[in-house]
Design a protein around this motif. Structure first.
Motif, PDB file in Angstrom:
ATOM      1  N   ALA A   3       0.748  -1.189   0.001  1.00 18.28           N
ATOM      2  CA  ALA A   3       0.068   0.126   0.018  1.00 18.28           C
ATOM      3  C   ALA A   3       0.897   1.127   0.083  1.00 18.28           C
ATOM      4  CB  ALA A   3      -0.848  -0.098   1.173  1.00 18.28           C
ATOM      5  N   ALA A   4       1.816   1.217   0.770  1.00 19.61           N
ATOM      6  CA  ALA A   4       2.988   2.435   0.818  1.00 19.61           C
ATOM      7  C   ALA A   4       3.581   2.648  -0.590  1.00 19.61           C
ATOM      8  CB  ALA A   4       3.834   2.325   1.975  1.00 19.61           C
TER       9      ALA A   4
ATOM     10  N   TYR B 267       2.479   1.641  -3.468  1.00 15.96           N
ATOM     11  CA  TYR B 267       1.622   2.264  -4.385  1.00 15.96           C
ATOM     12  C   TYR B 267       1.288   3.644  -4.044  1.00 15.96           C
ATOM     13  CZ  TYR B 267      -2.274   2.555  -7.766  1.00 15.96           C
ATOM     14  OH  TYR B 267      -3.192   2.780  -8.525  1.00 15.96           O
ATOM     15  N   ARG B 268       1.082   4.094  -2.855  1.00 16.60           N
ATOM     16  CA  ARG B 268       1.120   5.550  -2.772  1.00 16.60           C
ATOM     17  C   ARG B 268       2.270   6.321  -3.451  1.00 16.60           C
ATOM     18  NH1 ARG B 268      -0.988   3.775   2.152  1.00 16.60           N
ATOM     19  NH2 ARG B 268       0.947   3.939   3.321  1.00 16.60           N
ATOM     20  N   SER B 269       3.491   5.668  -3.321  1.00 15.73           N
ATOM     21  CA  SER B 269       4.419   6.351  -4.203  1.00 15.73           C
ATOM     22  C   SER B 269       4.161   6.484  -5.491  1.00 15.73           C
ATOM     23  CB  SER B 269       5.797   5.752  -3.698  1.00 15.73           C
ATOM     24  OG  SER B 269       6.008   4.502  -4.411  1.00 15.73           O
TER      25      SER B 269
ATOM     26  N   MET C  64       1.505   6.615  -7.041  1.00 13.99           N
ATOM     27  CA  MET C  64       0.424   7.483  -7.468  1.00 13.99           C
ATOM     28  C   MET C  64       0.891   8.915  -7.226  1.00 13.99           C
ATOM     29  SD  MET C  64      -1.996   5.866  -8.748  1.00 13.99           S
ATOM     30  CE  MET C  64      -2.832   7.370  -9.067  1.00 13.99           C
ATOM     31  N   ALA C  65       2.069   8.949  -6.229  1.00 20.40           N
ATOM     32  CA  ALA C  65       2.488  10.429  -5.949  1.00 20.40           C
ATOM     33  C   ALA C  65       3.540  10.575  -7.207  1.00 20.40           C
ATOM     34  CB  ALA C  65       3.281  10.317  -4.673  1.00 20.40           C
TER      35      ALA C  65
ATOM     36  N   THR D  87       3.345  16.784  -0.043  1.00 24.74           N
ATOM     37  CA  THR D  87       3.274  15.851  -1.233  1.00 24.74           C
ATOM     38  C   THR D  87       4.434  16.360  -2.156  1.00 24.74           C
ATOM     39  OG1 THR D  87       0.975  16.256  -0.998  1.00 24.74           O
ATOM     40  CG2 THR D  87       1.810  15.334  -3.197  1.00 24.74           C
TER      41      THR D  87
ATOM     42  N   THR E  21      -0.995  -0.605 -10.783  1.00 23.49           N
ATOM     43  CA  THR E  21      -2.377  -0.055 -10.370  1.00 23.49           C
ATOM     44  C   THR E  21      -3.117  -1.351 -10.777  1.00 23.49           C
ATOM     45  OG1 THR E  21      -2.359   2.192 -11.209  1.00 23.49           O
ATOM     46  CG2 THR E  21      -4.190   0.964 -11.487  1.00 23.49           C
TER      47      THR E  21
ATOM     48  N   ARG F 109       4.339   6.614   4.417  1.00 26.77           N
ATOM     49  CA  ARG F 109       3.828   7.316   3.457  1.00 26.77           C
ATOM     50  C   ARG F 109       4.141   6.712   1.894  1.00 26.77           C
ATOM     51  NH1 ARG F 109       6.445  12.785   3.371  1.00 26.77           N
ATOM     52  NH2 ARG F 109       8.328  11.489   3.433  1.00 26.77           N
ATOM     53  N   TYR F 110       5.297   6.474   1.682  1.00 24.59           N
ATOM     54  CA  TYR F 110       5.695   6.170   0.258  1.00 24.59           C
ATOM     55  C   TYR F 110       6.744   4.781   0.219  1.00 24.59           C
ATOM     56  CZ  TYR F 110       4.012  10.936  -0.592  1.00 24.59           C
ATOM     57  OH  TYR F 110       3.285  11.892  -0.562  1.00 24.59           O
TER      58      TYR F 110
END
Length: 475
Positions: free
Chosen positions: A48-49, A51-53, A55-56, A75, A94, A412-413
């Protein structure tokens, strides 16, 4: 950032966070048992972390940029540049997020469609995508954003392979995209990069793929001076894709080097024997490292050997050759970091330099290049994730140590790109390519086969699998 290339020169050889780390050369730590439920939950958190990176790094235009700086609060801003590889990584990350339930299926489909729409708008030549685009508007880069240096547009074989991989995964995950992806790939023939085999002049006609073309010259454009000659390197994904779709002959697989031929300049003097397979005289050579026979990569890095089997089930289709080789390769990386170099950590693969820039890292003795890649105390987390299928206990222990001893992970990332385990310096960046490998490796571990659907059917089943089943490495 210089892109990594793994190639054989067939034409010339025939062919900043704070210091939180432990002391250097720490004693190898014993690998603890890995409780199943705890590990699965931890890996899902890491995915999950990660994937957040991703998307960032993804611009409003829909393309995953090359990297972001995650050292500051707030951000992070995606880099200007992106490549076909970066875009492919964003697509399969994704698809993995949707398949693992990290995002709703509807969100997955919307994000995949947005990226495919962006890809449809990108300028191409000869059916292929250029090596560098502006991630924010899709224009072809002719000036490097970070330096102002000129960029000559280039059509890269290996980078296009990873974009095609991502597009095929997107079409598999979201069936409504299949007609659009098919239209995108209709003119992408791998024969564009292929030099047919010439038995009378195997230097000029090696039966291999060019590194790529600069298309600003008449005809096909200006080719690179090299072919991708080594088999156990990342560009074999392009070979598999071309054989599967029929744009490359099956014999191409047998014209790739397990090691360079005896008498060629290379890291070790290879052992092995010639064997005739499908009418091709194949040198089934191997190296030996710490008493272990294996087929080397070009530079001795992890992602050369282990990125492709995230998608193509090489260990399953070729258990006594590819499967065995992957296990020995991982074991060699582990022993190099823990026993030979005595870093206390392992996992060497091209990555960002913690102090800034980009470089290639690997285990010199298991790469063919004479002036090969060296560990230089820089460990990259993506290498441990690639080793999950072969050494899950050791991989998780290594990743936990990088987090505990250096602060290489944040929620976070995900994991930072690299760590200098002698100085304790942790990279400020995450890179789309390396996060994409982490996402795919975690998806394969948590949901085996999730991203492999497009590479288990059709031409992969009927044309690639029989080749791998015939493979008999001399190890």
């Amino acid at each position: 950032m210089n892109r990594r290339r793994f190639l054989t020169a067939a034409g010339t050889t025939l062919a900043a966070t704070s210091l939180t780390g432990t002391a250097a050369h720490a004693a190898p730590r014993p690998a603890p048992p890995v409780p199943g439920e705890r590990s699965a939950a931890e890996l899902r958190e890491w995915f999950a972390a990660t994937y957040r990176s991703v998307m960032a790094m993804t611009s409003d235009f829909g393309l995953a940029a090359d990297k972001i700086d995650v050292s500051a609060t707030g951000t992070p801003t995606p880099s200007v540049q992106t490549s076909p590889t970066n875009i492919g990584c964003g697509l399969w990350s994704t698809a993995a997020a949707g398949g693992l339930g990290v995002i709703p299926a509807a969100t997955m489909r919307e994000r995949l469609a947005r990226t495919v729409s962006a890809v449809e708008r990108l300028e191409r030549a000869h059916g292929w995508w250029f090596n560098w685009y502006d991630a924010h508007d899709g224009s072809v880069l002719t000036t490097w954003p970070e330096s102002g240096d000129p960029v000559r547009p280039f059509l890269s074989t290996v980078d296009n392979a990873w974009l095609v991989t991502g597009l095929r995964i997107a079409a598999h995950a979201s069936p409504e995209l299949r007609p659009r992806v098919a239209a995108l790939l209709a003119d992408a023939h791998w024969s564009y990069y292929y030099t047919p085999y010439d038995p009378n002049d195997p230097v000029a006609g090696p039966g291999q793929l060019r590194g790529g073309f600069w298309p600003d010259k008449p005809g096909k454009g200006e080719p690179t001076g090299h072919h991708y000659g080594a088999l156990n390197t990342e560009p074999r994904m392009a070979s598999y894709l071309g054989i599967a779709d029929g744009s490359l002959p099956g014999e191409h697989y047998w014209h790739l080097f397990r090691t360079l031929l005896p008498g060629m300049g290379q890291e070790q003097t290879p052992e092995g024997a010639y064997r005739t397979i499908d009418g091709v005289n194949v040198w089934e050579g191997h190296y030996t490292y710490r008493g272990r026979k294996l087929v080397p990569t070009w530079g001795g890095s992890m992602f050369e050997a282990l990125m492709v089997p995230l998608f193509v089930p090489e260990p399953e289709w070729s258990s006594h050759s590819w499967g065995l080789n992957h296990r020995r390769y991982v074991r060699s990386q582990i022993e190099d970091g823990l026993v030979q170099e005595k870093y206390g950590y392992w996992g060497f693969s091209p990555a960002g330099v913690p102090e800034g820039g980009y470089d290639v890292y690997g285990v010199d003795e298991i790469g063919m290049q004479e002036d090969g890649y060296f560990p230089r105390a820089v460990v990259t987390p993506h290498a441990s994730f690639l080793a999950l299928p072969q050494a899950p206990v050791e991989a998780l222990a290594n990743l936990r140590a990088l987090d505990q001893d250096f602060g290489a992970y944040d929620d976070r990332y995900g994991f930072r790109d690299s760590v200098n385990v002698e100085t304790g310096r942790v990279s400020d960046f995450v890179l789309a390519l390396d996060q994409g490998m982490i996402a795919a490796a975690l998806a394969q571990h948590l949901h085996p086969g999730l991203l492999q659907g497009p590479f288990r059917t059709g031409g992969f089943q009927s044309k690639v699998r029989p080749l791998l089943e015939k493979e008999r490495f001399s190890i």
